[in-house]
Design a protein around this motif. Structure first.
Motif, mmCIF file in Angstrom:
data_model
loop_
_atom_site.group_PDB
_atom_site.id
_atom_site.type_symbol
_atom_site.label_atom_id
_atom_site.label_comp_id
_atom_site.label_asym_id
_atom_site.label_seq_id
_atom_site.Cartn_x
_atom_site.Cartn_y
_atom_site.Cartn_z
ATOM 1 N N ASP A 158 -117.091 4.705 -62.045
ATOM 2 C CA ASP A 158 -117.496 4.039 -60.810
ATOM 3 C C ASP A 158 -116.363 3.096 -60.408
ATOM 4 N N ILE A 159 -116.242 1.973 -61.109
ATOM 5 C CA ILE A 159 -115.081 1.096 -60.960
ATOM 6 C C ILE A 159 -114.580 0.802 -62.366
ATOM 7 N N TRP A 160 -113.348 1.062 -62.617
ATOM 8 C CA TRP A 160 -112.758 0.896 -63.939
ATOM 9 C C TRP A 160 -112.487 -0.581 -64.182
ATOM 10 N N THR A 161 -113.235 -1.177 -65.083
ATOM 11 C CA THR A 161 -113.120 -2.605 -65.374
ATOM 12 C C THR A 161 -112.292 -2.844 -66.639
ATOM 13 N N ASN A 162 -111.925 -4.111 -66.856
ATOM 14 C CA ASN A 162 -111.100 -4.455 -68.022
ATOM 15 C C ASN A 162 -111.774 -4.076 -69.332
ATOM 16 N N SER A 163 -113.061 -4.326 -69.405
ATOM 17 C CA SER A 163 -113.848 -3.950 -70.584
ATOM 18 C C SER A 163 -115.242 -3.591 -70.102
ATOM 19 N N ARG A 164 -116.062 -3.090 -71.009
ATOM 20 C CA ARG A 164 -117.457 -2.805 -70.666
ATOM 21 C C ARG A 164 -118.389 -3.689 -71.482
ATOM 22 N N THR A 165 -117.873 -4.818 -71.953
ATOM 23 C CA THR A 165 -118.682 -5.751 -72.733
ATOM 24 C C THR A 165 -119.859 -6.256 -71.909
ATOM 25 N N ASN A 166 -121.061 -6.036 -72.409
ATOM 26 C CA ASN A 166 -122.290 -6.549 -71.810
ATOM 27 C C ASN A 166 -122.710 -5.831 -70.525
ATOM 28 N N TYR A 167 -122.077 -4.727 -70.207
ATOM 29 C CA TYR A 167 -122.377 -4.085 -68.921
ATOM 30 C C TYR A 167 -123.733 -3.392 -68.893
ATOM 31 N N ILE A 201 -105.616 0.216 -64.331
ATOM 32 C CA ILE A 201 -106.915 0.045 -63.669
ATOM 33 C C ILE A 201 -106.767 -0.731 -62.357
ATOM 34 N N PRO A 202 -107.772 -0.695 -61.486
ATOM 35 C CA PRO A 202 -107.676 -1.392 -60.203
ATOM 36 C C PRO A 202 -107.451 -2.899 -60.378
ATOM 37 N N TYR A 203 -106.778 -3.500 -59.419
ATOM 38 C CA TYR A 203 -106.481 -4.934 -59.432
ATOM 39 C C TYR A 203 -107.101 -5.666 -58.242
ATOM 40 N N ALA A 204 -107.637 -4.898 -57.288
ATOM 41 C CA ALA A 204 -108.331 -5.466 -56.133
ATOM 42 C C ALA A 204 -109.345 -4.437 -55.649
ATOM 43 N N TYR A 205 -110.494 -4.919 -55.177
ATOM 44 C CA TYR A 205 -111.565 -3.993 -54.794
ATOM 45 C C TYR A 205 -112.418 -4.626 -53.708
ATOM 46 N N PHE A 206 -112.810 -3.769 -52.727
ATOM 47 C CA PHE A 206 -113.713 -4.233 -51.660
ATOM 48 C C PHE A 206 -114.647 -3.096 -51.255
ATOM 49 N N HIS A 207 -115.895 -3.456 -51.030
ATOM 50 C CA HIS A 207 -116.868 -2.482 -50.540
ATOM 51 C C HIS A 207 -117.947 -3.220 -49.761
ATOM 52 N N LYS A 208 -118.366 -2.626 -48.654
ATOM 53 C CA LYS A 208 -119.454 -3.210 -47.865
ATOM 54 C C LYS A 208 -120.588 -2.219 -47.753
ATOM 55 N N PHE A 215 -116.435 -7.927 -53.670
ATOM 56 C CA PHE A 215 -115.003 -8.170 -53.865
ATOM 57 C C PHE A 215 -114.720 -8.306 -55.362
ATOM 58 N N ALA A 216 -113.540 -7.858 -55.775
ATOM 59 C CA ALA A 216 -113.130 -8.073 -57.166
ATOM 60 C C ALA A 216 -111.608 -8.152 -57.233
ATOM 61 N N VAL A 217 -111.121 -9.014 -58.125
ATOM 62 C CA VAL A 217 -109.685 -9.134 -58.390
ATOM 63 C C VAL A 217 -109.485 -9.505 -59.849
ATOM 64 N N GLY A 218 -108.228 -9.389 -60.308
ATOM 65 C CA GLY A 218 -107.914 -9.813 -61.672
ATOM 66 C C GLY A 218 -106.425 -9.757 -61.927
ATOM 67 N N LEU A 219 -105.962 -10.662 -62.798
ATOM 68 C CA LEU A 219 -104.542 -10.759 -63.152
ATOM 69 C C LEU A 219 -104.296 -10.176 -64.538
ATOM 70 N N GLY A 220 -102.999 -9.969 -64.840
ATOM 71 C CA GLY A 220 -102.623 -9.532 -66.176
ATOM 72 C C GLY A 220 -101.751 -8.299 -66.216
ATOM 73 N N ASN A 221 -101.806 -7.466 -65.163
ATOM 74 C CA ASN A 221 -101.024 -6.226 -65.176
ATOM 75 C C ASN A 221 -99.544 -6.466 -64.934
ATOM 76 N N GLY A 222 -99.190 -7.652 -64.418
ATOM 77 C CA GLY A 222 -97.785 -8.019 -64.284
ATOM 78 C C GLY A 222 -97.084 -7.535 -63.033
ATOM 79 N N ILE A 223 -97.750 -6.709 -62.238
ATOM 80 C CA ILE A 223 -97.118 -6.161 -61.026
ATOM 81 C C ILE A 223 -97.899 -6.572 -59.786
ATOM 82 N N SER A 257 -110.439 -0.626 -50.140
ATOM 83 C CA SER A 257 -111.799 -0.095 -49.994
ATOM 84 C C SER A 257 -112.198 0.755 -51.199
ATOM 85 N N ARG A 258 -113.478 0.966 -51.327
ATOM 86 C CA ARG A 258 -114.030 1.717 -52.466
ATOM 87 C C ARG A 258 -113.390 3.105 -52.588
#
Length: 304
Positions: A158-167, A201-208, A215-223, A257-258
């Motif tokens: 669906d959306i590839w997240t950093n981990s699936r802990t507690n999902y 994995i994705p670094y920015a996400y939007f869906h309406k 909305f989703a974002v996250g750092l760490g990939n370095g680019i 977008s999604r």
């Protein structure tokens, strides 16, 4: 005396205007690269914020190792900012941050909900849904929900997240709360911070979807270092822009977008699945080979 009165009135109007137009920066996975273990926030974020004065909302995983040095570095860095912490799976149990419970904040006609999605059991879910249902029934135009987990993401496909802990529990929460959010007929904005740690994995996400924007974002990939800039206008409009921390460029949410994100992650997912489960692909060949070998070896042995 009259002059003093008008001066005070002008100051009050300025303060109110500043408050209603305050810019907020939502940051996901602020500790950055999972492999570096450098005990500081992502260097790109530090550089970006050098000459800026945002209100910061951290969407979880703002520290990695739960060590005193890292915690103190984080607190020192944020000492000049107005900031809010939303717990992720890395920092949920750090008591010094006092960010475990659901918290609320109002901005004029908007309600901010700071949500801990690290649920321990179904009881926690029911309590959270009950509280949110009660709060969103109040007279607000906009509801802004901040979390770490993308609790609406059902799998990495669906959306590839950093981990699936507690999902598993997060998904149960989403199924119980979504109808209340849709039925509220209010503008719902959901911001999450559990992506972007790795290049694959994705670094920015939007869906309406109807009255809800995700909305989703996250750092760490370095680019691709993205955050979300949130601004509340005088007319209670919520303005969201992705912002590139390298260039300070503001980007329209539709760029991520999604559909575009699914196309972006699909080839990387295929490679990931192949690397993780390649042996399954060869299993039929091994079985057939074994049967042929057994048949041939058995017939040779019989003839002898």
């Amino acid at each position: 005396m009259l002059k003093v009165f008008y001066q005070l009135l002008l100051i009050c109007l300025f303060i109110n205007l500043s408050f209603s137009q305050e810019k907020i920066l939502f940051v996901g996975h602020a500790y950055g690269n999972p492999l570096e273990k450098d005990r500081i926030v992502d260097p790109t974020l530090k550089e970006f914020l050098k000459d800026k004065n945002y209100k910061l909302i951290y969407g979880g995983d703002f520290v990695q190792l739960n060590e005193e040095e890292e915690i103190q570095n984080f607190l020192k860095f944020n000492s000049k900012f107005n900031y809010v912490l939303v717990p992720g799976n890395h920092d949920v149990n750090i008591k010094i941050f006092d960010h475990q419970k659901i918290r609320f904040e109002t901005y004029n006609n908007s309600l901010f909900i700071y949500l801990n999605t690290n649920f321990n059991n179904p009881k926690n879910i029911k309590e959270a849904v009950s509280i949110i249902k009660k709060e969103i029934s109040k007279n607000f135009k906009n509801i802004l929900i901040f979390s770490h987990q993308l609790f609406y993401s059902e799998s990495i496909f669906d959306i590839w997240t950093n981990s699936r802990t507690n999902y598993d529990l997060c998904n149960k929460f989403y199924k119980e709360v979504i109808n209340h959010l849709k039925a509220s007929n209010k503008n719902i904005f959901i911001y999450s911070g559990d992506i972007g740690a790795f290049k694959s994995i994705p670094y920015a996400y939007f869906h309406k979807n109807k009255n809800i924007e995700y909305f989703a974002v996250g750092l760490g990939n370095g680019i691709n270092n993205k955050a979300i800039e949130i601004q509340l206008s005088e007319s209670d409009e919520v303005i969201n822009k992705f912002i590139d921390l390298n260039s300070s460029t503001r980007e329209d949410p539709d760029k991520y977008s999604r559909l575009r994100i699914k196309l972006y992650q699909l080839p990387k997912l295929i490679v990931f699945v192949f690397k993780s489960y390649y042996y399954i692909l060869f299993l039929p060949i091994i079985i057939v080979g074994y049967k042929v070998y057994k048949k041939y070896y058995g017939s040779v042995k019989t003839s002898l």
